[in-house]
Scaffold this active site. Structure first.
Site, PDB file in Angstrom:
ATOM      1  N   LYS A 144       0.868  -1.184   0.000  1.00  0.00           N
ATOM      2  CA  LYS A 144       0.000   0.000   0.000  1.00  0.00           C
ATOM      3  C   LYS A 144       0.900   1.227   0.000  1.00  0.00           C
ATOM      4  O   LYS A 144       1.769   1.374   0.865  1.00  0.00           O
ATOM      5  CB  LYS A 144      -0.895   0.029   1.240  1.00  0.00           C
ATOM      6  CG  LYS A 144      -2.159  -0.793   1.080  1.00  0.00           C
ATOM      7  CD  LYS A 144      -3.119  -0.510   2.224  1.00  0.00           C
ATOM      8  CE  LYS A 144      -4.388  -1.318   2.089  1.00  0.00           C
ATOM      9  NZ  LYS A 144      -5.287  -1.130   3.236  1.00  0.00           N
ATOM     10  N   GLU A 186       0.471  -1.085  16.234  1.00  0.00           N
ATOM     11  CA  GLU A 186       0.199  -1.922  15.056  1.00  0.00           C
ATOM     12  C   GLU A 186       0.613  -3.371  15.318  1.00  0.00           C
ATOM     13  O   GLU A 186       0.058  -4.296  14.739  1.00  0.00           O
ATOM     14  CB  GLU A 186       0.933  -1.378  13.817  1.00  0.00           C
ATOM     15  CG  GLU A 186       0.519   0.035  13.391  1.00  0.00           C
ATOM     16  CD  GLU A 186      -0.759   0.111  12.545  1.00  0.00           C
ATOM     17  OE1 GLU A 186      -1.559  -0.852  12.557  1.00  0.00           O
ATOM     18  OE2 GLU A 186      -0.961   1.154  11.887  1.00  0.00           O
ATOM     19  N   LYS A 228       0.960 -10.400   8.633  1.00  0.00           N
ATOM     20  CA  LYS A 228       0.597  -9.481   7.542  1.00  0.00           C
ATOM     21  C   LYS A 228       0.793 -10.167   6.189  1.00  0.00           C
ATOM     22  O   LYS A 228      -0.039 -10.019   5.290  1.00  0.00           O
ATOM     23  CB  LYS A 228       1.406  -8.186   7.620  1.00  0.00           C
ATOM     24  CG  LYS A 228       0.991  -7.238   6.512  1.00  0.00           C
ATOM     25  CD  LYS A 228       0.974  -5.801   6.851  1.00  0.00           C
ATOM     26  CE  LYS A 228       0.324  -5.007   5.701  1.00  0.00           C
ATOM     27  NZ  LYS A 228       0.492  -3.573   5.830  1.00  0.00           N
ATOM     28  N   ARG A 242      -8.294  -8.419   3.673  1.00  0.00           N
ATOM     29  CA  ARG A 242      -7.252  -7.454   4.041  1.00  0.00           C
ATOM     30  C   ARG A 242      -7.803  -6.300   4.889  1.00  0.00           C
ATOM     31  O   ARG A 242      -7.062  -5.695   5.672  1.00  0.00           O
ATOM     32  CB  ARG A 242      -6.556  -6.901   2.791  1.00  0.00           C
ATOM     33  CG  ARG A 242      -5.405  -5.983   3.153  1.00  0.00           C
ATOM     34  CD  ARG A 242      -4.498  -5.666   1.983  1.00  0.00           C
ATOM     35  NE  ARG A 242      -3.433  -4.783   2.427  1.00  0.00           N
ATOM     36  CZ  ARG A 242      -2.327  -4.523   1.759  1.00  0.00           C
ATOM     37  NH1 ARG A 242      -2.125  -5.100   0.594  1.00  0.00           N
ATOM     38  NH2 ARG A 242      -1.413  -3.703   2.246  1.00  0.00           N
ATOM     39  N   HIS A 249      -8.661   1.663  12.634  1.00  0.00           N
ATOM     40  CA  HIS A 249      -8.162   2.727  11.752  1.00  0.00           C
ATOM     41  C   HIS A 249      -9.244   3.726  11.338  1.00  0.00           C
ATOM     42  O   HIS A 249      -8.917   4.863  10.991  1.00  0.00           O
ATOM     43  CB  HIS A 249      -7.499   2.130  10.512  1.00  0.00           C
ATOM     44  CG  HIS A 249      -6.141   1.547  10.786  1.00  0.00           C
ATOM     45  ND1 HIS A 249      -5.924   0.584  11.739  1.00  0.00           N
ATOM     46  CD2 HIS A 249      -4.921   1.803  10.240  1.00  0.00           C
ATOM     47  CE1 HIS A 249      -4.632   0.263  11.749  1.00  0.00           C
ATOM     48  NE2 HIS A 249      -4.008   0.992  10.856  1.00  0.00           N
ATOM     49  N   HIS A 253      -8.070   7.405  11.718  1.00  0.00           N
ATOM     50  CA  HIS A 253      -7.912   8.383  10.636  1.00  0.00           C
ATOM     51  C   HIS A 253      -8.695   9.656  10.954  1.00  0.00           C
ATOM     52  O   HIS A 253      -8.270  10.769  10.617  1.00  0.00           O
ATOM     53  CB  HIS A 253      -8.344   7.781   9.303  1.00  0.00           C
ATOM     54  CG  HIS A 253      -7.393   6.723   8.807  1.00  0.00           C
ATOM     55  ND1 HIS A 253      -7.688   5.867   7.781  1.00  0.00           N
ATOM     56  CD2 HIS A 253      -6.139   6.391   9.211  1.00  0.00           C
ATOM     57  CE1 HIS A 253      -6.665   5.055   7.559  1.00  0.00           C
ATOM     58  NE2 HIS A 253      -5.718   5.351   8.417  1.00  0.00           N
ATOM     59  N   HIS A 266       0.491   8.391  14.097  1.00  0.00           N
ATOM     60  CA  HIS A 266      -0.458   7.449  13.502  1.00  0.00           C
ATOM     61  C   HIS A 266      -0.709   6.261  14.450  1.00  0.00           C
ATOM     62  O   HIS A 266      -1.852   5.883  14.699  1.00  0.00           O
ATOM     63  CB  HIS A 266       0.080   6.963  12.153  1.00  0.00           C
ATOM     64  CG  HIS A 266      -0.744   5.889  11.521  1.00  0.00           C
ATOM     65  ND1 HIS A 266      -2.010   6.118  11.015  1.00  0.00           N
ATOM     66  CD2 HIS A 266      -0.517   4.555  11.337  1.00  0.00           C
ATOM     67  CE1 HIS A 266      -2.508   4.993  10.539  1.00  0.00           C
ATOM     68  NE2 HIS A 266      -1.619   4.030  10.721  1.00  0.00           N
TER      69      HIS A 266
HETATM   70  P1  NAD Z   1       7.203   8.352  10.363  1.00  0.00           P
HETATM   71  O1  NAD Z   1       7.570   7.800   9.062  1.00  0.00           O
HETATM   72  O2  NAD Z   1       6.756   9.766  10.419  1.00  0.00           O
HETATM   73  O3  NAD Z   1       8.417   8.131  11.369  1.00  0.00           O
HETATM   74  C1  NAD Z   1       8.295   8.581  12.697  1.00  0.00           C
HETATM   75  C2  NAD Z   1       9.454   9.505  13.099  1.00  0.00           C
HETATM   76  O4  NAD Z   1      10.603   8.711  13.373  1.00  0.00           O
HETATM   77  C3  NAD Z   1       9.870  10.486  12.019  1.00  0.00           C
HETATM   78  O5  NAD Z   1      10.202  11.714  12.623  1.00  0.00           O
HETATM   79  C4  NAD Z   1      11.112   9.833  11.433  1.00  0.00           C
HETATM   80  O6  NAD Z   1      11.984  10.769  10.825  1.00  0.00           O
HETATM   81  C5  NAD Z   1      11.727   9.213  12.648  1.00  0.00           C
HETATM   82  N1  NAD Z   1      12.590   8.059  12.425  1.00  0.00           N
HETATM   83  C6  NAD Z   1      12.437   7.066  11.540  1.00  0.00           C
HETATM   84  N2  NAD Z   1      13.320   6.099  11.749  1.00  0.00           N
HETATM   85  C7  NAD Z   1      14.101   6.496  12.786  1.00  0.00           C
HETATM   86  C8  NAD Z   1      15.182   5.912  13.481  1.00  0.00           C
HETATM   87  N3  NAD Z   1      15.614   4.677  13.205  1.00  0.00           N
HETATM   88  N4  NAD Z   1      15.728   6.607  14.503  1.00  0.00           N
HETATM   89  C9  NAD Z   1      15.255   7.840  14.847  1.00  0.00           C
HETATM   90  N5  NAD Z   1      14.207   8.435  14.234  1.00  0.00           N
HETATM   91  C10 NAD Z   1      13.642   7.753  13.212  1.00  0.00           C
HETATM   92  O7  NAD Z   1       6.021   7.494  11.041  1.00  0.00           O
HETATM   93  P2  NAD Z   1       5.711   5.928  11.091  1.00  0.00           P
HETATM   94  O8  NAD Z   1       5.014   5.709  12.355  1.00  0.00           O
HETATM   95  O9  NAD Z   1       6.890   5.118  10.755  1.00  0.00           O
HETATM   96  O10 NAD Z   1       4.680   5.726   9.881  1.00  0.00           O
HETATM   97  C11 NAD Z   1       3.403   6.300   9.892  1.00  0.00           C
HETATM   98  C12 NAD Z   1       2.882   6.344   8.472  1.00  0.00           C
HETATM   99  O11 NAD Z   1       2.758   5.026   7.972  1.00  0.00           O
HETATM  100  C13 NAD Z   1       1.525   6.983   8.342  1.00  0.00           C
HETATM  101  O12 NAD Z   1       1.542   7.912   7.297  1.00  0.00           O
HETATM  102  C14 NAD Z   1       0.613   5.826   8.008  1.00  0.00           C
HETATM  103  O13 NAD Z   1      -0.481   6.210   7.218  1.00  0.00           O
HETATM  104  C15 NAD Z   1       1.532   4.915   7.279  1.00  0.00           C
HETATM  105  N6  NAD Z   1       1.122   3.512   7.290  1.00  0.00           N
HETATM  106  C16 NAD Z   1       1.080   2.855   6.118  1.00  0.00           C
HETATM  107  C17 NAD Z   1       0.733   1.525   6.086  1.00  0.00           C
HETATM  108  C18 NAD Z   1       0.760   0.764   4.789  1.00  0.00           C
HETATM  109  O14 NAD Z   1       0.295  -0.377   4.754  1.00  0.00           O
HETATM  110  N7  NAD Z   1       1.305   1.323   3.742  1.00  0.00           N
HETATM  111  C19 NAD Z   1       0.431   0.851   7.279  1.00  0.00           C
HETATM  112  C20 NAD Z   1       0.505   1.552   8.474  1.00  0.00           C
HETATM  113  C21 NAD Z   1       0.852   2.886   8.468  1.00  0.00           C
HETATM  114  N1  GLY Z   2      -2.106  -1.320   7.123  1.00  0.00           N
HETATM  115  C1  GLY Z   2      -3.249  -1.810   6.411  1.00  0.00           C
HETATM  116  C2  GLY Z   2      -2.916  -2.618   5.221  1.00  0.00           C
HETATM  117  O1  GLY Z   2      -1.781  -2.788   4.860  1.00  0.00           O
HETATM  118  O2  GLY Z   2      -3.806  -3.107   4.574  1.00  0.00           O
END
Ligand code: NAD
Ligand code: GLY
Length: 365
Positions: A144, A186, A228, A242, A249, A253, A266
């Site tokens: 995704k 998560e 997953k 899925r 969520h 959201h 998130h």
């Molecule tokens: P993020 O990507 O904003 O990372 C969180 C913070 O941690 C940021 O400030 C980043 O710069 C920092 N960071 C990253 N790695 C680090 C490290 N190793 N050391 C220090 N700092 C670090 O947030 P997240 O929680 O990783 O991701 C949230 C996003 O993921 C949301 O936009 C959500 O919609 C998306 N998401 C997508 C899916 C999918 O299936 N595609 C599933 C769940 C969430």
């Molecule tokens: N995080 C939801 C999905 O991947 O479907």
């Protein structure tokens, strides 16, 4: 030699391995295909400062032309503007369709880099190198990709599978504690929707996980990836099963867009959303109140908020309706029959209101 855990994802859109190991960053060159003409590492300012140089040195072993693209950090930058920065850099460096993108960062970078890969020259290959716990257990797996729209989270995007997911558990050492808690939201979700035994394991190891015990984290990451992979291998494009990955969520959201992206993380919004979804499950499908209480207790124990913000009932409903599961204006929720068993059900507004009405006025808004 560090041992590597491998989990395989099999989808019509692509089959690929997830590798999990301490120090995996140093082996990234292995996942770059021989015929790649260039490598573009997409990261953000924070992660690039921590790991950009090391990844650059590792990938230099391929002998391929390399560029590093640094995006601004944060959910508020998951936008068209940031996406265009990637396209500007790729076109500016005259990279052709044999370029391989490497998403080095959390879920924000991973979702944006994946979407950029899906669009650039109508699709180029990419690799996920997730550096947050949340991205390692969830967002890097399953294809995704998306950016946010001011009117709704992840509303513009594509299903687009990576070539590989390379997880280095060592990078979690630099992650702020609040981000560990968000990632654990998560993680415990998988137990709630699909594996009661894993939920119990998380209850028993919550302090180890928060203390970043390497063995506990590795087990939690591997089991999350297995669950997953099992779900997305059956239903890549969310035509059914899925959707259960979206437990909590719909509420989450609404919290994120209602408070403004980036106010709550998130994962924090998901933690709180799962508490609300469990309360709705008690009313709608007979989830035992004791199990809903275990969910609330575990969300609190991982360090995520359990008290929902007061957005106002009508605003909650309006925000939740902007959801990809909504059909004919009726909001559809992922609900639990019991711990480990989820389903998707439409719930009329008036029955959702009963749960929203319990949120104390003025709370957290
Ligand atoms: P993020 O990507 O904003 O990372 C969180 C913070 O941690 C940021 O400030 C980043 O710069 C920092 N960071 C990253 N790695 C680090 C490290 N190793 N050391 C220090 N700092 C670090 O947030 P997240 O929680 O990783 O991701 C949230 C996003 O993921 C949301 O936009 C959500 O919609 C998306 N998401 C997508 C899916 C999918 O299936 N595609 C599933 C769940 C969430
Ligand atoms: N995080 C939801 C999905 O991947 O479907």
């Amino acid at each position: 030699m560090t041992s590597i855990d491998s989990v395989q994802v099999e989808t019509p859109g692509g089959s690929y391995p997830i590798h999990i190991a301490a120090g995996r960053l140093d082996a990234l060159a292995e996942s770059i295909p021989d015929d790649a003409t260039a490598i573009a590492v997409v990261s953000n300012t924070t992660v690039a400062a921590l790991y950009g140089r090391r990844v650059g040195q590792t990938l230099a072993a391929t002998g391929k032309h390399m560029v590093l693209i640094e995006l601004p950090d944060g959910e508020a930058h998951k936008t068209w503007e940031s996406l265009n920065l990637v396209f500007d850099a790729l076109l500016g460096a005259q990279l052709d369709r044999k370029v391989v993108l490497v998403a080095l960062g959390g879920g924000v970078v991973g979702d944006m880099c994946g979407f950029a890969a899906a669009c650039y020259m109508r699709g180029v290959r990419f690799i996920q190198v997730p550096t947050t716990l949340l991205a390692q257990v969830d967002s890097s797996v399953g294809g995704k990709t998306a950016i946010n729209h001011p009117m709704g989270k992840n509303m513009i995007g594509a299903f687009y599978q990576p070539l590989a997911v390379e997880i280095d558990t060592d990078v979690l050492s630099t992650l702020p504690a609040r981000e560990i808690s968000a990632g654990l939201a998560e993680t415990i979700k998988y137990g709630m929707i699909a594996d009661e035994a894993f939920f119990s394991w998380c209850e028993n190891h919550v302090q180890d996980l928060r203390a970043r015990d390497p063995e506990a984290l590795r087990h939690a990451i591997r089991r999350s990836c297995e669950l997953k992979a099992w779900v997305v291998s059956q239903d890549e494009r969310e035509s059914g099963l899925r959707a259960i990955l979206n437990f909590g969520h719909t509420f989450a959201h609404a919290i994120e867009s209602g408070l403004g992206y980036g106010q709550w993380l998130h994962g924090e919004a998901v933690g709180c959303g799962m508490v609300l979804a469990a309360e709705l499950s008690v009313r709608e499908c007979g989830l035992a109140p004791e199990q809903a209480e275990r969910i609330r207790a575990l969300v609190a124990a991982i360090g995520c908020p359990v008290q929902a913000p007061d957005l106002g009932t009508q605003r909650w409903l309006d925000l939740m309706r902007v959801d990809k599961k909504t059909q004919g204006r009726v909001i559809r929720f992922v609900l639990l029959d019991r711990l480990g068993q989820a389903r998707v059900s439409p719930v009329p507004d008036e029955r959702v209101e009963a749960v929203l009405a319990a949120i104390p006025a003025g709370q957290g808004s």
